[in-house]
Design an enzyme around this catalytic site. Structure first.
Site, PDB file in Angstrom:
ATOM      1  N   THR A  66       0.837  -1.197   0.000  1.00  7.77           N
ATOM      2  CA  THR A  66       0.000   0.000   0.000  1.00  7.77           C
ATOM      3  C   THR A  66       0.872   1.248   0.000  1.00  7.77           C
ATOM      4  O   THR A  66       2.091   1.147  -0.213  1.00  7.77           O
ATOM      5  CB  THR A  66      -1.018  -0.060   1.175  1.00  7.77           C
ATOM      6  N   LYS A  70       3.642   1.414  -3.833  1.00  4.11           N
ATOM      7  CA  LYS A  70       3.074   0.635  -4.948  1.00  4.11           C
ATOM      8  C   LYS A  70       3.946   0.678  -6.214  1.00  4.11           C
ATOM      9  O   LYS A  70       3.904  -0.241  -7.024  1.00  4.11           O
ATOM     10  CB  LYS A  70       1.657   1.109  -5.268  1.00  4.11           C
ATOM     11  N   ASP A 106      -6.192  -3.602  -7.654  1.00  6.68           N
ATOM     12  CA  ASP A 106      -7.039  -2.427  -7.372  1.00  6.68           C
ATOM     13  C   ASP A 106      -8.047  -2.208  -8.501  1.00  6.68           C
ATOM     14  O   ASP A 106      -9.233  -1.968  -8.248  1.00  6.68           O
ATOM     15  CB  ASP A 106      -6.175  -1.158  -7.239  1.00  6.68           C
ATOM     16  N   GLY A 130      -9.291  14.093 -10.755  1.00  6.71           N
ATOM     17  CA  GLY A 130      -7.976  13.761 -10.214  1.00  6.71           C
ATOM     18  C   GLY A 130      -7.096  13.137 -11.278  1.00  6.71           C
ATOM     19  O   GLY A 130      -7.597  12.610 -12.291  1.00  6.71           O
ATOM     20  N   GLY A 133      -2.017   8.616  -8.890  1.00  3.33           N
ATOM     21  CA  GLY A 133      -1.746   7.216  -9.218  1.00  3.33           C
ATOM     22  C   GLY A 133      -3.014   6.413  -9.489  1.00  3.33           C
ATOM     23  O   GLY A 133      -3.085   5.646 -10.449  1.00  3.33           O
TER      24      GLY A 133
HETATM   25  P1  NAP Z   1      -2.390  10.821  -5.319  1.00  5.97           P
HETATM   26  O1  NAP Z   1      -1.569  10.106  -6.314  1.00  5.97           O
HETATM   27  O2  NAP Z   1      -1.749  11.546  -4.195  1.00  5.97           O
HETATM   28  O3  NAP Z   1      -3.325  11.885  -6.142  1.00  5.97           O
HETATM   29  C1  NAP Z   1      -4.129  12.796  -5.452  1.00  5.97           C
HETATM   30  C2  NAP Z   1      -5.032  13.547  -6.428  1.00  5.97           C
HETATM   31  O4  NAP Z   1      -5.876  14.415  -5.664  1.00  5.97           O
HETATM   32  C3  NAP Z   1      -4.281  14.444  -7.415  1.00  5.97           C
HETATM   33  O5  NAP Z   1      -4.981  14.456  -8.639  1.00  5.97           O
HETATM   34  C4  NAP Z   1      -4.366  15.822  -6.739  1.00  5.97           C
HETATM   35  O6  NAP Z   1      -4.310  16.904  -7.647  1.00  5.97           O
HETATM   36  C5  NAP Z   1      -5.756  15.747  -6.148  1.00  5.97           C
HETATM   37  N1  NAP Z   1      -5.915  16.683  -5.035  1.00  5.97           N
HETATM   38  C6  NAP Z   1      -5.349  16.592  -3.806  1.00  5.97           C
HETATM   39  N2  NAP Z   1      -5.723  17.651  -3.051  1.00  5.97           N
HETATM   40  C7  NAP Z   1      -6.528  18.417  -3.833  1.00  5.97           C
HETATM   41  C8  NAP Z   1      -7.238  19.639  -3.629  1.00  5.97           C
HETATM   42  N3  NAP Z   1      -7.199  20.285  -2.447  1.00  5.97           N
HETATM   43  N4  NAP Z   1      -7.984  20.126  -4.633  1.00  5.97           N
HETATM   44  C9  NAP Z   1      -8.047  19.478  -5.821  1.00  5.97           C
HETATM   45  N5  NAP Z   1      -7.405  18.316  -6.081  1.00  5.97           N
HETATM   46  C10 NAP Z   1      -6.652  17.795  -5.090  1.00  5.97           C
HETATM   47  O7  NAP Z   1      -3.468   9.850  -4.620  1.00  5.97           O
HETATM   48  P2  NAP Z   1      -3.967   8.411  -5.135  1.00  5.97           P
HETATM   49  O8  NAP Z   1      -3.060   7.375  -4.609  1.00  5.97           O
HETATM   50  O9  NAP Z   1      -4.226   8.522  -6.589  1.00  5.97           O
HETATM   51  O10 NAP Z   1      -5.357   8.246  -4.327  1.00  5.97           O
HETATM   52  C11 NAP Z   1      -6.500   8.984  -4.698  1.00  5.97           C
HETATM   53  C12 NAP Z   1      -7.731   8.555  -3.901  1.00  5.97           C
HETATM   54  O11 NAP Z   1      -8.042   7.175  -4.150  1.00  5.97           O
HETATM   55  C13 NAP Z   1      -7.561   8.677  -2.383  1.00  5.97           C
HETATM   56  O12 NAP Z   1      -8.684   9.366  -1.896  1.00  5.97           O
HETATM   57  C14 NAP Z   1      -7.556   7.264  -1.875  1.00  5.97           C
HETATM   58  O13 NAP Z   1      -8.200   7.135  -0.630  1.00  5.97           O
HETATM   59  C15 NAP Z   1      -8.393   6.547  -2.932  1.00  5.97           C
HETATM   60  N6  NAP Z   1      -8.056   5.100  -3.001  1.00  5.97           N
HETATM   61  C16 NAP Z   1      -9.043   4.200  -2.769  1.00  5.97           C
HETATM   62  C17 NAP Z   1      -8.769   2.826  -2.814  1.00  5.97           C
HETATM   63  C18 NAP Z   1      -9.870   1.834  -2.534  1.00  5.97           C
HETATM   64  O14 NAP Z   1      -9.583   0.629  -2.429  1.00  5.97           O
HETATM   65  N7  NAP Z   1     -11.105   2.264  -2.433  1.00  5.97           N
HETATM   66  C19 NAP Z   1      -7.490   2.386  -3.125  1.00  5.97           C
HETATM   67  C20 NAP Z   1      -6.495   3.323  -3.380  1.00  5.97           C
HETATM   68  C21 NAP Z   1      -6.801   4.692  -3.299  1.00  5.97           C
HETATM   69  P3  NAP Z   1      -2.883  17.501  -8.148  1.00  5.97           P
HETATM   70  O15 NAP Z   1      -2.394  16.568  -9.216  1.00  5.97           O
HETATM   71  O16 NAP Z   1      -3.211  18.851  -8.655  1.00  5.97           O
HETATM   72  O17 NAP Z   1      -1.991  17.525  -6.940  1.00  5.97           O
END
Ligand code: NAP
Length: 293
Positions: A66, A70, A106, A130, A133
């Site tokens: 996690t 990853k 995932d 978004g 990743g």
């Molecule tokens: P990440 O790579 O850190 O990407 C975060 C994204 O959120 C980016 O596009 C970022 O925009 C945007 N963001 C963050 N703060 C923001 C704000 N204040 N306003 C607008 N956009 C904002 O995260 P990730 O690993 O892709 O995870 C994304 C989501 O998926 C998380 O909420 C996580 O909990 C969820 N998730 C769920 C599962 C499941 O099994 N259900 C598994 C994995 C992840 P910028 O590019 O502009 O920074």
């Protein structure tokens, strides 16, 4: 009963203290009377390689990976599944003779959750909020499932553009386009979207936030799929519902990424009733009211 034959699986990450995965895997193992335990492993920054080599030496059967490892784990794998290779990230390591093989469960997990929730991708107009990743992996899933079109909205336009270019390369046509998040009001007026919320906005503890606050936007959303699972009802989901759409959280995606990982480790197909039992245990562990939805 733990004995000399007990197989060990687990999750490595940092932090891992709030993981729900032990509830999924230990429920399944107990129900199937497998001699298998699943544990959390906190791996400090810079020690992923040692952790993977150590896990192999200690005869672990499988490991989930996690945040934030990853992608960092990739150089330490013996082999990679083709979907994981395309996505460029793994969340499941499966023991082979000479090392671990990396998989990404995932996206198949999200797809299985969507199928169960009656959410279709093929032929859909999809909005992805978004470009991190997970959004990138979602975009690849959407391309593979032949959505009609995909618009990626992100605060940082360049990251959305990179994903759109990559997806268009995979599809061999202009399937995806990128826009700045603030330009959500420039979307074509006549289309209603399946919207997949893949930003961190609205996650615990900042549960009062939604990535877009404008009700007019939500009137354009027929289905909202928030990948966040804590809280179980995000502000994004409430706004989708208040404006006439269906809304789902990321809890079933979490469940099915685990179910598919477990199937890879043990070779046993997990039926719907057992998946539902594990889902209930996860909800109990999170303090979510136990309806069967
Ligand atoms: P990440 O790579 O850190 O990407 C975060 C994204 O959120 C980016 O596009 C970022 O925009 C945007 N963001 C963050 N703060 C923001 C704000 N204040 N306003 C607008 N956009 C904002 O995260 P990730 O690993 O892709 O995870 C994304 C989501 O998926 C998380 O909420 C996580 O909990 C969820 N998730 C769920 C599962 C499941 O099994 N259900 C598994 C994995 C992840 P910028 O590019 O502009 O920074």
């Amino acid at each position: 009963m733990i004995d000399g034959y007990t197989r060990v699986c687990g999750v490595m990450g940092s932090p891992v203290e709030h993981t729900m995965s032990p509830a999924i895997h230990n429920t399944i193992s107990k129900a199937l009377e497998e001699n298998l335990v699943y544990l959390p492993f906190h791996v400090p920054a810079g020690q992923v390689g040692e952790a993977v080599r150590g896990a192999f030496a200690l005869n672990l059967l499988g490991i989930n990976v996690t945040v934030p490892y990853k992608s960092e784990v990739l150089p330490f794998l013996q082999e990679m599944d083709s979907l994981a290779e395309t996505i460029g990230a793994v969340n499941t390591l499966v023991r082979t003779e000479r090392g671990f093989k990396g998989y990404n469960t995932d996206m198949p997990g999200l797809y299985r959750a969507m199928c169960e929730d009656g959410v279709r991708l093929t032929g859909e107009n999809v909005l992805i909020l978004g470009a991190g990743g997970v959004a990138r992996a979602v975009a690849i899933l959407c391309a593979r499932k032949e959505v009609r079109q995909m618009i990626i909205l992100n605060r940082t336009l360049e990251k959305a553009r990179q994903i759109a270019d990559e997806v268009n390369g995979i599809a061999g046509r202009k399937l995806a386009e990128a826009r700045r998040l603030a330009e959500y009001d420039t979307l074509p007026a006549e289309v209603r979207y399946l919207t997949i919320q893949a930003t961190n906005v609205g996650m615990f503890p900042r549960t009062e936030e939604a990535v877009i606050e404008d009700a007019a936007f939500y009137r354009r959303v027929h289905t909202g799929y928030d990948l966040i699972f804590n809280p179980a009802e995000t502000r994004f989901m409430s706004m989708v519902r208040e404006n006439g759409g269906r809304a789902f959280n990321g809890l079933k995606m979490l469940l099915y990424q685990g179910v598919i990982a477990h199937e890879l480790w043990t070779g046993t197909k997990i039926g719907a009733a057992l998946a539902q039992k594990a889902y209930m245990e996860m909800k109990k562990a999170m303090g979510i009211p136990l309806c069967s939805c």
